[in-house]
Design a protein around this motif. Structure first.
Motif, short mmCIF file in Angstrom:
data_model
loop_
_atom_site.label_atom_id
_atom_site.label_comp_id
_atom_site.label_asym_id
_atom_site.label_seq_id
_atom_site.Cartn_x
_atom_site.Cartn_y
_atom_site.Cartn_z
N HIS A 164 0.82 -1.21 0.00
CA HIS A 164 0.00 0.00 0.00
C HIS A 164 0.86 1.27 0.00
N THR A 165 2.05 1.18 0.61
CA THR A 165 2.87 2.38 0.84
C THR A 165 4.34 2.22 0.47
N VAL A 166 4.78 0.97 0.23
CA VAL A 166 6.19 0.61 0.02
C VAL A 166 7.00 0.82 1.31
N TRP A 167 6.34 0.97 2.45
CA TRP A 167 7.05 0.98 3.72
C TRP A 167 7.48 -0.44 4.05
N LEU A 183 8.47 7.18 -3.15
CA LEU A 183 8.28 5.74 -3.36
C LEU A 183 7.03 5.43 -4.17
N ILE A 184 6.19 6.44 -4.41
CA ILE A 184 5.06 6.24 -5.32
C ILE A 184 5.57 5.80 -6.69
N ARG A 185 6.80 6.20 -7.01
CA ARG A 185 7.43 5.78 -8.28
C ARG A 185 7.60 4.26 -8.32
N SER A 186 7.94 3.67 -7.18
CA SER A 186 8.09 2.21 -7.11
C SER A 186 6.77 1.51 -7.36
N LEU A 187 5.69 2.06 -6.81
CA LEU A 187 4.37 1.48 -7.07
C LEU A 187 4.07 1.47 -8.57
N PHE A 188 4.30 2.62 -9.22
CA PHE A 188 4.03 2.75 -10.65
C PHE A 188 4.88 1.78 -11.46
N LYS A 189 6.13 1.61 -11.09
CA LYS A 189 7.04 0.78 -11.87
C LYS A 189 6.82 -0.71 -11.65
N ASN A 190 6.60 -1.11 -10.40
CA ASN A 190 6.76 -2.51 -10.04
C ASN A 190 5.48 -3.31 -9.92
N LEU A 191 4.35 -2.66 -9.68
CA LEU A 191 3.10 -3.40 -9.53
C LEU A 191 2.46 -3.69 -10.88
N GLU A 192 1.82 -4.85 -10.98
CA GLU A 192 1.02 -5.14 -12.16
C GLU A 192 -0.19 -4.21 -12.20
N LYS A 193 -0.76 -4.04 -13.39
CA LYS A 193 -1.78 -3.02 -13.61
C LYS A 193 -2.94 -3.12 -12.62
N GLN A 194 -3.46 -4.33 -12.41
CA GLN A 194 -4.63 -4.47 -11.54
C GLN A 194 -4.30 -4.11 -10.10
N ASN A 195 -3.07 -4.35 -9.67
CA ASN A 195 -2.69 -4.02 -8.30
C ASN A 195 -2.30 -2.55 -8.15
N LEU A 196 -1.84 -1.95 -9.23
CA LEU A 196 -1.58 -0.51 -9.19
C LEU A 196 -2.89 0.24 -8.96
N VAL A 197 -3.94 -0.20 -9.65
CA VAL A 197 -5.27 0.40 -9.46
C VAL A 197 -5.76 0.15 -8.04
N LYS A 198 -5.43 -1.01 -7.49
CA LYS A 198 -5.88 -1.38 -6.14
C LYS A 198 -5.16 -0.60 -5.06
N TYR A 199 -3.83 -0.46 -5.17
CA TYR A 199 -3.03 0.09 -4.08
C TYR A 199 -2.78 1.60 -4.15
N LEU A 200 -2.84 2.18 -5.35
CA LEU A 200 -2.55 3.62 -5.47
C LEU A 200 -3.50 4.48 -4.64
N ARG A 244 9.93 -9.28 -16.43
CA ARG A 244 9.11 -9.85 -15.35
C ARG A 244 8.89 -11.34 -15.57
N LYS A 245 9.17 -12.12 -14.52
CA LYS A 245 8.93 -13.56 -14.53
C LYS A 245 8.02 -13.99 -13.38
N VAL A 246 7.82 -13.10 -12.42
CA VAL A 246 7.04 -13.45 -11.23
C VAL A 246 5.88 -12.46 -11.07
N SER A 247 4.69 -12.99 -10.87
CA SER A 247 3.51 -12.16 -10.71
C SER A 247 3.44 -11.59 -9.29
N ASP A 248 2.63 -10.54 -9.13
CA ASP A 248 2.41 -9.98 -7.80
C ASP A 248 1.82 -11.03 -6.86
#
Length: 299
Positions: A92-95, A193-210, A261-265
């Motif tokens: 949720h926060t990359v903390w 760290l919002i940049r990490s969310l944008f870069k690293n999460l798959e699309k459906q989880n970016l929508v979920k966690y942003l 990417r080889k591993v899903s969220d």
């Protein structure tokens, strides 16, 4: 100066100076560039090695599917207190939620465990570093969280080896910190760290966690404003502005990560993501850590 004295007696120690200040991630990338080894270790100025380091970390790293290894990290001043035996990432926060934080080390952690890792005394394979493109130089002091996350996305295991130990001086007085360091700077990088969310999460989880990220950060801003602390407000909005201006670059980095990417969220949630929603994670994991940290600062 002390390292220069040692280097005069030890030809295996090279001191490499940059022409301009590069910051933490830039310095790490420069070190990688000029190094020659297949294994590359990362160590900061506020750390000290135990005789057990690197020890069996090298044997574990030699395994084909392991990309990076981390030692057990104990407190520099109170060497029986654990800082981390690896950590989990709150998506949720990359903390980070360090495992074992504040516990007295009585040998309760002995097993090599797959977990999220950073750069505190860690060792990575060169091929892994080259695959994920090194450290993100736009993330400042939290670049190693992002880096370890990318290594996992690329399909390698990252593990903690508790038999190897280092000591880390966390609660340093401002008198010994770099003159360029400040609470505002730290807050800027925390919010970046919002940049990490944008870069690293798959699309459906970016929508979920942003939305969670923005809600938590804004709540933090308003809480501190009520308590007459403007630093989180300034840090959040300066970081948000920076991220909007540099969104194009972030999207390019996201595309690079998706290519390897080889591993899903979903798979990552089994090893490096903290379990539960933000309220559960904060109540059960983060709040106790904050309490322990405050006690450290009092003492």
């Amino acid at each position: 100066e002390e390292i220069e004295k040692i280097s005069q007696k030890n030809k295996n120690l090279r001191i490499v100076k940059t022409l301009q200040k590069k910051g933490i991630p830039g310095s790490r990338n420069f070190g990688i560039e000029v190094s020659k080894g297949d294994f590359i270790a990362f160590f900061d100025m506020d750390m000290e090695v135990d005789k057990s380091w690197p020890g069996t970390m090298i044997d574990v790293l030699s395994q084909k599917n392991v990309g990076g290894v981390l030692p057990k990290v104990l407190d520099f001043n109170n060497r029986r207190v654990i800082q981390a035996v690896g950590f989990k990432i709150d998506p949720h926060t990359v903390w980070v939620v360090p495992k074992g934080y504040g516990e007295v080390d009585e040998g309760q952690y002995t097993e090599v465990e797959e977990i999220a890792i950073g750069a505190a005394g860690s060792i990575f394979k060169r091929e892994v570093i080259e695959k994920v493109g090194g450290f993100d130089e736009n993330l400042g002091m939290f670049d190693d969280i992002d880096f370890g996350w990318k290594v996992k996305i690329a399909g390698w295991k990252t593990v903690c080896v508790p038999s190897s130990v280092i000591y880390h001086w966390t609660f340093k007085p401002w008198s010994v910190r770099p003159k360029t360091s400040s609470l505002l700077q730290q807050d800027f990088y925390l919010n970046s760290l919002i940049r990490s969310l944008f870069k690293n999460l798959e699309k459906q989880n970016l929508v979920k966690y942003l939305p969670w990220y923005l809600t938590v950060m804004l709540a933090r801003v308003f809480y501190n404003l009520v308590n007459r602390n403007t630093i989180p407000f300034r840090g959040f909005f300066s970081a948000l502005t920076w991220n909007i201006i540099n969104l194009g670059d972030t999207i390019k980095e996201r595309e690079k990560i998706n290519k390897y990417r080889k591993v899903s969220d979903r798979e990552l949630s089994k090893t490096i993501f903290a379990e539960g929603n933000f309220v559960q994670i904060y109540k059960n994991k983060m709040k106790p850590i904050v309490t322990i940290s405050k006690n450290f600062l009092k003492n």
